[in-house]
Design a protein around this motif. Structure first.
Motif, PDB file in Angstrom:
ATOM      1  N   PHE A  26     -21.988  21.992  -1.716  1.00  0.00           N
ATOM      2  CA  PHE A  26     -22.625  21.815  -3.018  1.00  0.00           C
ATOM      3  C   PHE A  26     -23.628  20.672  -2.927  1.00  0.00           C
ATOM      4  O   PHE A  26     -23.286  19.569  -2.478  1.00  0.00           O
ATOM      5  CB  PHE A  26     -21.599  21.518  -4.116  1.00  0.00           C
ATOM      6  CG  PHE A  26     -22.187  21.527  -5.495  1.00  0.00           C
ATOM      7  CD1 PHE A  26     -22.386  22.716  -6.170  1.00  0.00           C
ATOM      8  CD2 PHE A  26     -22.600  20.345  -6.108  1.00  0.00           C
ATOM      9  CE1 PHE A  26     -22.960  22.745  -7.432  1.00  0.00           C
ATOM     10  CE2 PHE A  26     -23.172  20.358  -7.367  1.00  0.00           C
ATOM     11  CZ  PHE A  26     -23.357  21.559  -8.033  1.00  0.00           C
ATOM     12  N   PRO A  27     -24.875  20.899  -3.351  1.00  0.00           N
ATOM     13  CA  PRO A  27     -25.903  19.855  -3.200  1.00  0.00           C
ATOM     14  C   PRO A  27     -25.584  18.601  -4.006  1.00  0.00           C
ATOM     15  O   PRO A  27     -25.289  18.674  -5.192  1.00  0.00           O
ATOM     16  CB  PRO A  27     -27.179  20.519  -3.731  1.00  0.00           C
ATOM     17  CG  PRO A  27     -26.854  21.945  -3.981  1.00  0.00           C
ATOM     18  CD  PRO A  27     -25.393  22.098  -4.015  1.00  0.00           C
ATOM     19  N   ARG A  28     -25.665  17.454  -3.359  1.00  0.00           N
ATOM     20  CA  ARG A  28     -25.400  16.197  -4.038  1.00  0.00           C
ATOM     21  C   ARG A  28     -26.461  15.875  -5.072  1.00  0.00           C
ATOM     22  O   ARG A  28     -26.193  15.151  -6.025  1.00  0.00           O
ATOM     23  CB  ARG A  28     -25.295  15.051  -3.024  1.00  0.00           C
ATOM     24  CG  ARG A  28     -23.865  14.722  -2.606  1.00  0.00           C
ATOM     25  CD  ARG A  28     -22.977  15.936  -2.287  1.00  0.00           C
ATOM     26  NE  ARG A  28     -23.571  16.924  -1.408  1.00  0.00           N
ATOM     27  CZ  ARG A  28     -23.722  16.777  -0.089  1.00  0.00           C
ATOM     28  NH1 ARG A  28     -23.303  15.701   0.488  1.00  0.00           N
ATOM     29  NH2 ARG A  28     -24.257  17.740   0.650  1.00  0.00           N
ATOM     30  N   ASP A  29     -27.679  16.414  -4.928  1.00  0.00           N
ATOM     31  CA  ASP A  29     -28.704  16.154  -5.934  1.00  0.00           C
ATOM     32  C   ASP A  29     -28.547  17.057  -7.157  1.00  0.00           C
ATOM     33  O   ASP A  29     -29.394  17.057  -8.049  1.00  0.00           O
ATOM     34  CB  ASP A  29     -30.106  16.273  -5.345  1.00  0.00           C
ATOM     35  CG  ASP A  29     -30.428  17.661  -4.808  1.00  0.00           C
ATOM     36  OD1 ASP A  29     -29.554  18.562  -4.883  1.00  0.00           O
ATOM     37  OD2 ASP A  29     -31.556  17.859  -4.310  1.00  0.00           O
ATOM     38  N   LYS A  30     -27.438  17.798  -7.211  1.00  0.00           N
ATOM     39  CA  LYS A  30     -27.045  18.538  -8.410  1.00  0.00           C
ATOM     40  C   LYS A  30     -25.778  17.930  -9.019  1.00  0.00           C
ATOM     41  O   LYS A  30     -25.109  18.555  -9.837  1.00  0.00           O
ATOM     42  CB  LYS A  30     -26.787  20.015  -8.075  1.00  0.00           C
ATOM     43  CG  LYS A  30     -28.010  20.755  -7.572  1.00  0.00           C
ATOM     44  CD  LYS A  30     -29.071  20.933  -8.631  1.00  0.00           C
ATOM     45  CE  LYS A  30     -30.248  21.770  -8.131  1.00  0.00           C
ATOM     46  NZ  LYS A  30     -31.312  21.905  -9.149  1.00  0.00           N
ATOM     47  N   MET A  31     -25.475  16.723  -8.606  1.00  0.00           N
ATOM     48  CA  MET A  31     -24.328  15.970  -9.136  1.00  0.00           C
ATOM     49  C   MET A  31     -24.822  14.704  -9.812  1.00  0.00           C
ATOM     50  O   MET A  31     -25.607  13.946  -9.225  1.00  0.00           O
ATOM     51  CB  MET A  31     -23.355  15.551  -8.017  1.00  0.00           C
ATOM     52  CG  MET A  31     -22.470  16.637  -7.464  1.00  0.00           C
ATOM     53  SD  MET A  31     -21.373  15.952  -6.182  1.00  0.00           S
ATOM     54  CE  MET A  31     -20.285  14.915  -7.167  1.00  0.00           C
ATOM     55  N   ILE A  32     -24.362  14.454 -11.048  1.00  0.00           N
ATOM     56  CA  ILE A  32     -24.662  13.199 -11.735  1.00  0.00           C
ATOM     57  C   ILE A  32     -23.352  12.603 -12.225  1.00  0.00           C
ATOM     58  O   ILE A  32     -22.602  13.250 -12.963  1.00  0.00           O
ATOM     59  CB  ILE A  32     -25.603  13.401 -12.934  1.00  0.00           C
ATOM     60  CG1 ILE A  32     -26.949  13.956 -12.475  1.00  0.00           C
ATOM     61  CG2 ILE A  32     -25.830  12.074 -13.664  1.00  0.00           C
ATOM     62  CD1 ILE A  32     -27.960  14.094 -13.587  1.00  0.00           C
ATOM     63  N   GLY A  33     -23.086  11.374 -11.807  1.00  0.00           N
ATOM     64  CA  GLY A  33     -21.849  10.711 -12.185  1.00  0.00           C
ATOM     65  C   GLY A  33     -22.040   9.741 -13.341  1.00  0.00           C
ATOM     66  O   GLY A  33     -23.164   9.406 -13.724  1.00  0.00           O
ATOM     67  N   SER A  34     -20.930   9.302 -13.884  1.00  0.00           N
ATOM     68  CA  SER A  34     -20.947   8.243 -14.892  1.00  0.00           C
ATOM     69  C   SER A  34     -21.218   6.909 -14.205  1.00  0.00           C
ATOM     70  O   SER A  34     -21.241   6.814 -12.980  1.00  0.00           O
ATOM     71  CB  SER A  34     -19.598   8.179 -15.613  1.00  0.00           C
ATOM     72  OG  SER A  34     -18.622   7.543 -14.803  1.00  0.00           O
ATOM     73  N   TRP A  35     -21.392   5.867 -15.024  1.00  0.00           N
ATOM     74  CA  TRP A  35     -21.702   4.558 -14.430  1.00  0.00           C
ATOM     75  C   TRP A  35     -20.536   3.985 -13.636  1.00  0.00           C
ATOM     76  O   TRP A  35     -20.719   3.088 -12.839  1.00  0.00           O
ATOM     77  CB  TRP A  35     -22.162   3.560 -15.488  1.00  0.00           C
ATOM     78  CG  TRP A  35     -21.372   3.539 -16.760  1.00  0.00           C
ATOM     79  CD1 TRP A  35     -20.058   3.226 -16.928  1.00  0.00           C
ATOM     80  CD2 TRP A  35     -21.875   3.846 -18.058  1.00  0.00           C
ATOM     81  NE1 TRP A  35     -19.693   3.310 -18.240  1.00  0.00           N
ATOM     82  CE2 TRP A  35     -20.798   3.695 -18.976  1.00  0.00           C
ATOM     83  CE3 TRP A  35     -23.117   4.209 -18.545  1.00  0.00           C
ATOM     84  CZ2 TRP A  35     -20.940   3.905 -20.336  1.00  0.00           C
ATOM     85  CZ3 TRP A  35     -23.249   4.420 -19.901  1.00  0.00           C
ATOM     86  CH2 TRP A  35     -22.172   4.267 -20.785  1.00  0.00           C
ATOM     87  N   TRP A  36     -19.312   4.502 -13.836  1.00  0.00           N
ATOM     88  CA  TRP A  36     -18.184   4.040 -13.015  1.00  0.00           C
ATOM     89  C   TRP A  36     -18.035   4.871 -11.746  1.00  0.00           C
ATOM     90  O   TRP A  36     -17.055   4.733 -11.018  1.00  0.00           O
ATOM     91  CB  TRP A  36     -16.892   4.043 -13.824  1.00  0.00           C
ATOM     92  CG  TRP A  36     -16.977   3.163 -15.038  1.00  0.00           C
ATOM     93  CD1 TRP A  36     -16.767   3.534 -16.330  1.00  0.00           C
ATOM     94  CD2 TRP A  36     -17.288   1.764 -15.081  1.00  0.00           C
ATOM     95  NE1 TRP A  36     -16.946   2.459 -17.179  1.00  0.00           N
ATOM     96  CE2 TRP A  36     -17.261   1.366 -16.440  1.00  0.00           C
ATOM     97  CE3 TRP A  36     -17.594   0.812 -14.118  1.00  0.00           C
ATOM     98  CZ2 TRP A  36     -17.520   0.051 -16.858  1.00  0.00           C
ATOM     99  CZ3 TRP A  36     -17.865  -0.491 -14.528  1.00  0.00           C
ATOM    100  CH2 TRP A  36     -17.822  -0.854 -15.872  1.00  0.00           C
ATOM    101  N   THR A  37     -19.007   5.738 -11.479  1.00  0.00           N
ATOM    102  CA  THR A  37     -19.054   6.454 -10.199  1.00  0.00           C
ATOM    103  C   THR A  37     -20.339   6.116  -9.455  1.00  0.00           C
ATOM    104  O   THR A  37     -20.674   6.784  -8.485  1.00  0.00           O
ATOM    105  CB  THR A  37     -18.995   7.978 -10.411  1.00  0.00           C
ATOM    106  OG1 THR A  37     -20.222   8.410 -11.011  1.00  0.00           O
ATOM    107  CG2 THR A  37     -17.842   8.376 -11.294  1.00  0.00           C
ATOM    108  N   GLY A  38     -21.045   5.092  -9.912  1.00  0.00           N
ATOM    109  CA  GLY A  38     -22.379   4.825  -9.394  1.00  0.00           C
ATOM    110  C   GLY A  38     -22.582   3.435  -8.849  1.00  0.00           C
ATOM    111  O   GLY A  38     -23.624   2.829  -9.113  1.00  0.00           O
ATOM    112  N   SER A  39     -21.618   2.932  -8.082  1.00  0.00           N
ATOM    113  CA  SER A  39     -21.784   1.618  -7.450  1.00  0.00           C
ATOM    114  C   SER A  39     -21.807   1.782  -5.934  1.00  0.00           C
ATOM    115  O   SER A  39     -21.499   2.851  -5.398  1.00  0.00           O
ATOM    116  CB  SER A  39     -20.638   0.683  -7.847  1.00  0.00           C
ATOM    117  OG  SER A  39     -19.423   1.093  -7.233  1.00  0.00           O
ATOM    118  N   GLU A  40     -22.166   0.720  -5.248  1.00  0.00           N
ATOM    119  CA  GLU A  40     -22.131   0.746  -3.783  1.00  0.00           C
ATOM    120  C   GLU A  40     -20.729   1.011  -3.272  1.00  0.00           C
ATOM    121  O   GLU A  40     -20.540   1.656  -2.233  1.00  0.00           O
ATOM    122  CB  GLU A  40     -22.662  -0.581  -3.221  1.00  0.00           C
ATOM    123  CG  GLU A  40     -24.153  -0.780  -3.372  1.00  0.00           C
ATOM    124  CD  GLU A  40     -24.575  -1.242  -4.760  1.00  0.00           C
ATOM    125  OE1 GLU A  40     -25.787  -1.433  -4.970  1.00  0.00           O
ATOM    126  OE2 GLU A  40     -23.704  -1.405  -5.638  1.00  0.00           O
TER     127      GLU A  40
END
Length: 439
Positions: free
Chosen positions: A250-264
């Protein structure tokens, strides 16, 4: 004398980095129920490191807020609700004289404290988490889900996806893959409302805590063939999802996470599987933000930095901690305008400051925080103050913003808050304030 309160079970795990000055009557005291150990300790280390570094920065750079020194004590919660309540009870006596906003960075702990903090007249800040209907300050005078909420974030993500798919979601399919907890379920009401409005199919797929087993969920996603996946994860669940997406193709550029899934902390452990993945955020990463660079120069140059790992400076969660501290200090500054410059503010006065924030672009520039977070204007009726997010994308080495500030559909989402708050007031026997009389 220096002191940190903590439950006995966590005592051995708390490092000297947690030790902070004891508050005196003339100082502005911050009770900090934080977590640096346990399953989510890495997230807490970065967030609270940034938060405390900014308090130190204000003390060193400006000699406090109009001469009032900022002081604090940390208490280790291990992201545990019961320990969070214990920490609050230990520190609330000192906070009775002066109190900065309380940041738990935990929805569960916030829920446990929301009634207690109102009774004790201590301001509870919930930046991007917690009880979202506390946007309605007429019912929740001491609770502040500042900047933006899960529902407004979900709405903004849908707006972004709609743009990516040509401006029309009718007949499209979106999977909502979420942590099966109160946190994960918070966005469902907003996503259902958006699905009804935009006529797309919403497929809900829960993941049991802690989320390190997702084989069945991603098999279903492959079968469903969605146009996008909206992802609401936390901790180990995040890297697991990215690796699983890669495995099923599944393409990762078709996934958008919440801000608690978006850190280093979420993407680096996933390696190549994270490249192209997107996530919402209300703050940017990097040291190009002037205040972040100046904190490193002033605070770490003076040997007073809170982080043991300086590599976290400029990361998403570090900068998020700084943004939380910026709004906290600005609320104290605002309260002093009304109640007396050069004086420590009590909880009620700081709550007034939080309710009357007006963080303009000009003010952000003066603080060196341009683009660190969006403009914010709160009121009695709106304890959120913004509702805006950016979408960022992981390029394999760093987070890169791929949108401007996006505001969710306030006309669709805010009535959901208001209805929930009204029901809460009815259940609790609360008479809401008349916000038209609040100034």
């Amino acid at each position: 004398m220096k002191k940190v309160f903590k439950p006995a079970v966590a005592a051995a795990a708390v490092s000297l980095a947690l030790i902070a000055p004891t508050a005196f009557a003339a100082d502005q005291f911050f009770p900090i129920p934080s977590y640096r150990v346990g399953a989510y300790g890495a997230n807490g280390q970065a967030f609270y490191g940034g938060f405390i570094d900014y308090l130190n920065y204000v003390n060193l750079k400006d000699k406090g807020v109009n001469g009032v020194t900022l002081t604090w004590e940390e208490c280790e919660t291990e992201y545990n609700n019961a320990k969070g309540v214990e920490c609050y009870e230990r520190m609330k006596g000192k906070a009775a004289q002066s109190a900065g906003p309380i940041h738990t960075m935990s929805t569960g702990i916030s829920y446990a404290l929301i009634d207690k903090s109102a009774q004790d007249k201590l301001p509870l800040a919930m930046m991007g988490y917690g009880r979202t209907d506390a946007v309605d300050g007429s019912v929740f005078p001491y609770a502040f889900p500042l900047v933006t909420t899960y529902q407004m974030q979900a709405s903004a993500i849908v707006k972004f996806v709609k743009d990516k798919l040509g401006g029309n979601l009718a007949g499209k399919k979106i999977v909502y893959l979420y942590h099966d907890s109160a946190y994960g379920k918070e966005a469902i009401v907003a996503l259902n409302a958006e699905a009804g409005l935009n006529k797309f199919e919403l497929v809900q797929i829960p993941v049991a805590h802690p989320g390190n087993e997702q084989g069945a969920q991603w098999l279903k996603i492959r079968q469903e063939k969605p146009d996008f996946v909206i992802f609401w994860g936390w901790g180990v669940m995040n890297q697991t999802a990215l690796k699983a997406a890669q495995k099923v193709g599944f393409p990762r550029d078709k996934m958008i996470g919440s801000w608690w899934t978006g850190s280093e902390e979420d993407v680096i452990p996933a390696g190549d599987a994270a490249k192209g993945y997107m996530a919402a955020t209300w703050n940017v990463a990097g040291k190009q933000v002037p205040v972040i660079a100046d904190i490193e120069k002033v605070v770490y140059g003076a040997g007073k930095g809170n982080l043991q790992d300086k590599g976290k400076i400029g990361t998403i969660l570090y900068n998020r901690g700084v943004s939380a501290a910026v709004l906290s200090v600005e609320a104290i500054r605002k309260a002093q305008e009304k109640y007396g410059k050069g004086k420590a503010m009590n909880g009620t006065q700081v709550a007034w400051g939080l309710e009357n924030l007006d963080i303009t672009e000009a003010r952000l520039k003066a603080l060196g925080a341009t683009n660190l977070l969006p403009t914010i204007k709160t009121s009695c009726a709106n304890h959120e103050g913004s509702g805006k997010v950016k979408i960022q994308q992981w390029d394999g080495a760093k987070w890169v913003p791929v949108s401007d500030w996006i505001e969710g559909n306030k006309g669709l989402i805010h009535p959901l808050f208001q209805a929930s708050a009204k029901q809460y007031a009815k259940e609790k026997g609360i008479t809401p304030r008349d916000c038209s009389k609040e100034k």
